[in-house]
Motif scaffolding. Structure first.
Motif, PDB file in Angstrom:
ATOM      1  N   CYS A 244     -21.034   3.989   3.886  1.00 29.55           N
ATOM      2  CA  CYS A 244     -21.582   4.559   5.119  1.00 29.55           C
ATOM      3  C   CYS A 244     -22.566   3.602   5.777  1.00 29.55           C
ATOM      4  O   CYS A 244     -22.514   3.379   6.999  1.00 29.55           O
ATOM      5  N   ILE A 245     -23.474   3.012   4.999  1.00 35.44           N
ATOM      6  CA  ILE A 245     -24.468   2.086   5.563  1.00 35.44           C
ATOM      7  C   ILE A 245     -23.782   0.816   6.056  1.00 35.44           C
ATOM      8  O   ILE A 245     -24.157   0.259   7.092  1.00 35.44           O
ATOM      9  N   GLU A 246     -22.764   0.354   5.333  1.00 31.81           N
ATOM     10  CA  GLU A 246     -22.022  -0.817   5.799  1.00 31.81           C
ATOM     11  C   GLU A 246     -21.345  -0.547   7.143  1.00 31.81           C
ATOM     12  O   GLU A 246     -21.304  -1.426   8.008  1.00 31.81           O
ATOM     13  N   ARG A 247     -20.848   0.674   7.340  1.00 32.61           N
ATOM     14  CA  ARG A 247     -20.242   1.024   8.637  1.00 32.61           C
ATOM     15  C   ARG A 247     -21.295   1.020   9.745  1.00 32.61           C
ATOM     16  O   ARG A 247     -21.039   0.562  10.860  1.00 32.61           O
ATOM     17  N   ALA A 248     -22.494   1.506   9.426  1.00 34.41           N
ATOM     18  CA  ALA A 248     -23.570   1.494  10.423  1.00 34.41           C
ATOM     19  C   ALA A 248     -23.944   0.070  10.798  1.00 34.41           C
ATOM     20  O   ALA A 248     -24.154  -0.246  11.984  1.00 34.41           O
ATOM     21  N   VAL A 249     -24.019  -0.810   9.811  1.00 33.04           N
ATOM     22  CA  VAL A 249     -24.329  -2.220  10.078  1.00 33.04           C
ATOM     23  C   VAL A 249     -23.268  -2.821  10.992  1.00 33.04           C
ATOM     24  O   VAL A 249     -23.582  -3.583  11.923  1.00 33.04           O
ATOM     25  N   GLU A 250     -22.007  -2.478  10.752  1.00 33.76           N
ATOM     26  CA  GLU A 250     -20.927  -2.987  11.605  1.00 33.76           C
ATOM     27  C   GLU A 250     -21.094  -2.532  13.052  1.00 33.76           C
ATOM     28  O   GLU A 250     -20.832  -3.297  13.986  1.00 33.76           O
ATOM     29  N   VAL A 251     -21.544  -1.314  13.256  1.00 30.38           N
ATOM     30  CA  VAL A 251     -21.762  -0.813  14.623  1.00 30.38           C
ATOM     31  C   VAL A 251     -22.846  -1.639  15.316  1.00 30.38           C
ATOM     32  O   VAL A 251     -22.703  -2.021  16.483  1.00 30.38           O
ATOM     33  N   PHE A 252     -23.938  -1.931  14.612  1.00 31.09           N
ATOM     34  CA  PHE A 252     -24.997  -2.767  15.189  1.00 31.09           C
ATOM     35  C   PHE A 252     -24.485  -4.179  15.486  1.00 31.09           C
ATOM     36  O   PHE A 252     -24.816  -4.765  16.523  1.00 31.09           O
ATOM     37  N   GLU A 253     -23.675  -4.708  14.572  1.00 30.08           N
ATOM     38  CA  GLU A 253     -23.143  -6.052  14.788  1.00 30.08           C
ATOM     39  C   GLU A 253     -22.212  -6.076  16.000  1.00 30.08           C
ATOM     40  O   GLU A 253     -22.253  -7.014  16.817  1.00 30.08           O
ATOM     41  N   GLU A 254     -21.380  -5.059  16.144  1.00 31.33           N
ATOM     42  CA  GLU A 254     -20.487  -4.978  17.300  1.00 31.33           C
ATOM     43  C   GLU A 254     -21.260  -4.842  18.606  1.00 31.33           C
ATOM     44  O   GLU A 254     -20.785  -5.259  19.676  1.00 31.33           O
ATOM     45  N   ALA A 255     -22.477  -4.288  18.527  1.00 30.36           N
ATOM     46  CA  ALA A 255     -23.316  -4.148  19.721  1.00 30.36           C
ATOM     47  C   ALA A 255     -24.076  -5.436  20.039  1.00 30.36           C
ATOM     48  O   ALA A 255     -24.813  -5.482  21.024  1.00 30.36           O
ATOM     49  N   GLY A 256     -23.916  -6.473  19.193  1.00 30.87           N
ATOM     50  CA  GLY A 256     -24.501  -7.763  19.492  1.00 30.87           C
ATOM     51  C   GLY A 256     -25.687  -8.165  18.657  1.00 30.87           C
ATOM     52  O   GLY A 256     -26.285  -9.222  18.897  1.00 30.87           O
ATOM     53  N   ALA A 257     -26.052  -7.363  17.661  1.00 32.91           N
ATOM     54  CA  ALA A 257     -27.154  -7.738  16.784  1.00 32.91           C
ATOM     55  C   ALA A 257     -26.726  -8.867  15.853  1.00 32.91           C
ATOM     56  O   ALA A 257     -25.551  -8.967  15.468  1.00 32.91           O
TER      57      ALA A 257
ATOM     58  N   TRP B 191     -29.387   3.902  17.540  1.00 36.42           N
ATOM     59  CA  TRP B 191     -28.412   4.359  16.548  1.00 36.42           C
ATOM     60  C   TRP B 191     -27.995   5.804  16.810  1.00 36.42           C
ATOM     61  O   TRP B 191     -26.814   6.156  16.723  1.00 36.42           O
ATOM     62  N   GLU B 192     -28.952   6.651  17.166  1.00 35.91           N
ATOM     63  CA  GLU B 192     -28.625   8.035  17.474  1.00 35.91           C
ATOM     64  C   GLU B 192     -27.589   8.111  18.596  1.00 35.91           C
ATOM     65  O   GLU B 192     -26.695   8.959  18.579  1.00 35.91           O
ATOM     66  N   THR B 193     -27.695   7.208  19.557  1.00 33.32           N
ATOM     67  CA  THR B 193     -26.751   7.169  20.673  1.00 33.32           C
ATOM     68  C   THR B 193     -25.393   6.611  20.247  1.00 33.32           C
ATOM     69  O   THR B 193     -24.341   7.126  20.644  1.00 33.32           O
ATOM     70  N   MET B 194     -25.410   5.562  19.415  1.00 30.61           N
ATOM     71  CA  MET B 194     -24.164   4.882  19.041  1.00 30.61           C
ATOM     72  C   MET B 194     -23.425   5.544  17.888  1.00 30.61           C
ATOM     73  O   MET B 194     -22.218   5.326  17.727  1.00 30.61           O
ATOM     74  N   CYS B 195     -24.126   6.305  17.060  1.00 34.99           N
ATOM     75  CA  CYS B 195     -23.553   6.812  15.810  1.00 34.99           C
ATOM     76  C   CYS B 195     -22.264   7.593  16.054  1.00 34.99           C
ATOM     77  O   CYS B 195     -22.261   8.593  16.788  1.00 34.99           O
ATOM     78  N   PRO B 196     -21.162   7.187  15.436  1.00 31.06           N
ATOM     79  CA  PRO B 196     -19.881   7.887  15.642  1.00 31.06           C
ATOM     80  C   PRO B 196     -19.615   8.973  14.608  1.00 31.06           C
ATOM     81  O   PRO B 196     -18.518   9.525  14.570  1.00 31.06           O
ATOM     82  N   PHE B 197     -20.608   9.288  13.760  1.00 33.21           N
ATOM     83  CA  PHE B 197     -20.347  10.151  12.601  1.00 33.21           C
ATOM     84  C   PHE B 197     -21.111  11.466  12.670  1.00 33.21           C
ATOM     85  O   PHE B 197     -21.485  12.032  11.663  1.00 33.21           O
ATOM     86  N   LYS B 198     -21.367  11.985  13.879  1.00 29.09           N
ATOM     87  CA  LYS B 198     -22.160  13.202  14.044  1.00 29.09           C
ATOM     88  C   LYS B 198     -21.378  14.457  13.638  1.00 29.09           C
ATOM     89  O   LYS B 198     -20.153  14.497  13.736  1.00 29.09           O
ATOM     90  N   ARG B 199     -22.147  15.488  13.208  1.00 28.26           N
ATOM     91  CA  ARG B 199     -21.559  16.788  12.886  1.00 28.26           C
ATOM     92  C   ARG B 199     -22.481  17.889  13.428  1.00 28.26           C
ATOM     93  O   ARG B 199     -23.667  17.657  13.635  1.00 28.26           O
ATOM     94  N   PRO B 200     -21.956  19.096  13.640  1.00 33.19           N
ATOM     95  CA  PRO B 200     -22.819  20.214  14.045  1.00 33.19           C
ATOM     96  C   PRO B 200     -23.848  20.516  12.953  1.00 33.19           C
ATOM     97  O   PRO B 200     -23.623  20.254  11.772  1.00 33.19           O
ATOM     98  N   TRP B 201     -24.972  21.105  13.368  1.00 37.58           N
ATOM     99  CA  TRP B 201     -26.009  21.477  12.401  1.00 37.58           C
ATOM    100  C   TRP B 201     -25.519  22.581  11.514  1.00 37.58           C
ATOM    101  O   TRP B 201     -24.653  23.397  11.894  1.00 37.58           O
ATOM    102  N   PRO B 202     -26.020  22.676  10.292  1.00 39.25           N
ATOM    103  CA  PRO B 202     -25.518  23.677   9.356  1.00 39.25           C
ATOM    104  C   PRO B 202     -25.860  25.099   9.781  1.00 39.25           C
ATOM    105  O   PRO B 202     -26.875  25.342  10.433  1.00 39.25           O
ATOM    106  N   ARG B 203     -25.007  26.031   9.427  1.00 34.73           N
ATOM    107  CA  ARG B 203     -25.235  27.450   9.661  1.00 34.73           C
ATOM    108  C   ARG B 203     -25.187  28.171   8.318  1.00 34.73           C
ATOM    109  O   ARG B 203     -24.257  27.991   7.533  1.00 34.73           O
TER     110      ARG B 203
END
Length: 471
Positions: A286-299, A458-470
């Motif tokens: 999961c963290i490696e995927r997040a790093v990839e998102v930052f790298e794709e954004a130019g970091a 990251w909150e804006t770019m994150c592709p792994f969001k889910r609804p809050w728990p009920r």
């Protein structure tokens, strides 16, 4: 890539799930009232709390009275900066008239005479305090296990732990007990529950938020569902208070200016803590995927070798055992019998330590501080996991549940307490079983704004969001 934090979105259907930012806008437009919002949060608490057990000193009548006073200020055009926003405050942050048991049945329940600095600032700006939130004995567990409070649970999976020591705060934020929550952190006690509960938690730079009592490494910080809500809280919480002689000078920071261009940022990645429990494969992926998102954004990404050593962690353990024994050893035999057995066993390891051993332990915390600065100073930010494992069983005191190995899960977080650096947890995704995974974002000393901005990115770019728990 430049991220913008001002894009409009519709508020949630249930008022209990509205962000603080949306509430302020709704109050100003007279779309909703503080009383309506307080009633919605009370309904959420009444529905969830019997199973979640995140709260202490819950007083819905007092909250409704405060909400009514807030509503009248809005009607008179005299609203305060955070007027009417439902808020919880961690049990160890004193509020006038409420005892502070520090999570343990061993302390006398004496009402506090005044608000501590974080509570005072929030109350001055008009929040509606719904309740205090639970914590483990003396705040010395990454768990909701307490000899005084009922066992707090994780709203994503009630069989799991919310983390700690800001246990109730993390659970309350994820469950939607209003938008604002505040915890404390001296080794990971904001970031660990934020990570395991899937919310945002900021451990600010040491001294950024005045606190009382103040001691080395201890900070208070916001725990919220959104980065912008944490920034709103920081605007209030960072105001000075003379009771904290270790606090930073007042700075008029642009707390709500959350835009940042990720392109060209130098980001270090600390995938290995160097000590403690091995990193769970799902968290690594999961963290490696997040790093990839930052790298794709130019970091610009560079790996950081681990720097926390066994001597550092053992030294920390020695020092904190002795400090805990100073409190627990002073109790009567009858009082000590009321302390959580795990904590009592751990603290007893400090009673026979020599002065030289305690001094060496304290010195290892300074060694850890220097190592953290040396390893990270070349980077604008550092990314890492928050914890090596997902949320664990609710009844356990720690993932290992052994007082002889108490800190094997804090290798990613604790060094940044010792180094004074701002550090946040923001949700990075979920395990296959649906448990949240925290991404830690750490900045240079005093760059709290930078950490908020990159967290917002990251909150804006994150592709792994889910609804809050009920529940």
């Amino acid at each position: 890539m430049s991220t913008q934090s001002s894009s409009h979105r519709e508020p949630a259907a249930d008022l209990a799930d509205w962000s603080g930012s949306d509430l302020l806008d709704g109050f100003a437009r007279k779309q909703v009232s503080p009383v309506e919002v307080a009633k919605a949060v009370i309904a959420r608490i009444d529905a969830y709390e019997p199973r979640l057990q995140a709260l202490y000193a819950y007083d819905p009548e007092a909250a409704l009275a405060d909400a009514k006073a807030s509503e009248e200020r809005w009607m008179r055009g005299e609203a305060r900066p955070l007027d009417g926003i439902p808020t919880t405050i961690k049990e160890n942050i004193a509020t006038k008239g409420t005892p502070v048991p520090l999570g343990t049945a061993a302390r006398a329940l004496v009402p506090e005479e005044e608000d501590s600095p974080p509570a005072a600032r929030l109350r001055e700006d008009g929040v509606v305090i719904m309740a205090k939130t639970t914590m483990p004995d003396y705040g010395m567990l990454s768990s909701g296990l307490s000899s005084f409070h009922p066992l707090a649970r994780n709203p994503w999976d009630l069989s799991k732990n919310p983390g700690g020591s800001s246990a109730g705060a993390g659970a309350a934020a994820a469950a939607g007990y209003g938008p604002f929550h505040i915890g404390t952190d001296i080794g990971g006690s904001i970031r660990l529950p934020a990570g395991w509960c899937g919310v945002f938690g900021l451990k600010p730079s040491f001294g950024r938020i005045p606190i009382d009592p103040a001691y080395y490494g201890r900070v208070a910080g916001p725990m919220t569902r959104t980065v912008r809500d944490a920034a709103l809280m920081m605007r209030t919480l960072s105001r000075p208070d003379v009771r904290d002689a270790m606090s930073l000078p007042a700075h008029d920071l642009p707390w709500l200016d959350l835009d940042i261009d990720v392109k060209g940022l130098r980001i270090g990645v600390m995938m290995e803590a160097g000590i403690g429990m091995p990193l769970d494969p799902e968290i690594r992926a999961c963290i490696e995927r997040a790093v990839e998102v930052f790298e794709e954004a130019g970091a610009e990404i560079e790996q950081i070798p681990p720097f926390v050593t066994r001597d550092m962690l053992n030294g920390l353990d020695v020092f904190w055992r002795q400090r805990a024994w100073m409190d627990i050893g002073a109790l009567s035999e009858e009082q000590r019998a009321l302390v959580l057995p795990y904590i009592l066993s751990w603290a007893e390891g400090g009673k026979a330590l020599s002065g030289a051993e305690v001094y060496n332990g304290m010195n290892q915390m300074i060694v850890m501080r220097n190592a953290a600065i040396a390893a990270t100073h070349r980077f604008d930010f550092v990314l890492s996991p928050v914890a090596p494992v997902p949320a664990y069983q609710a009844e356990l005191a720690s993932p290992i549940h052994d007082p002889e190995e108490p800190f094997e899960h804090i290798g990613y977080t604790v060094a940044f307490n010792m180094s004074d650096q701002p550090s946040a947890s923001v949700n990075a995704g979920f395990t296959n079983s649906g448990l949240p995974i925290g991404l830690q974002i750490t900045g240079r000393r005093f760059d709290d704004m930078g950490v908020l901005r990159l967290s917002q990115a990251w909150e804006t770019m994150c592709p792994f969001k889910r609804p809050w728990p009920r529940l």
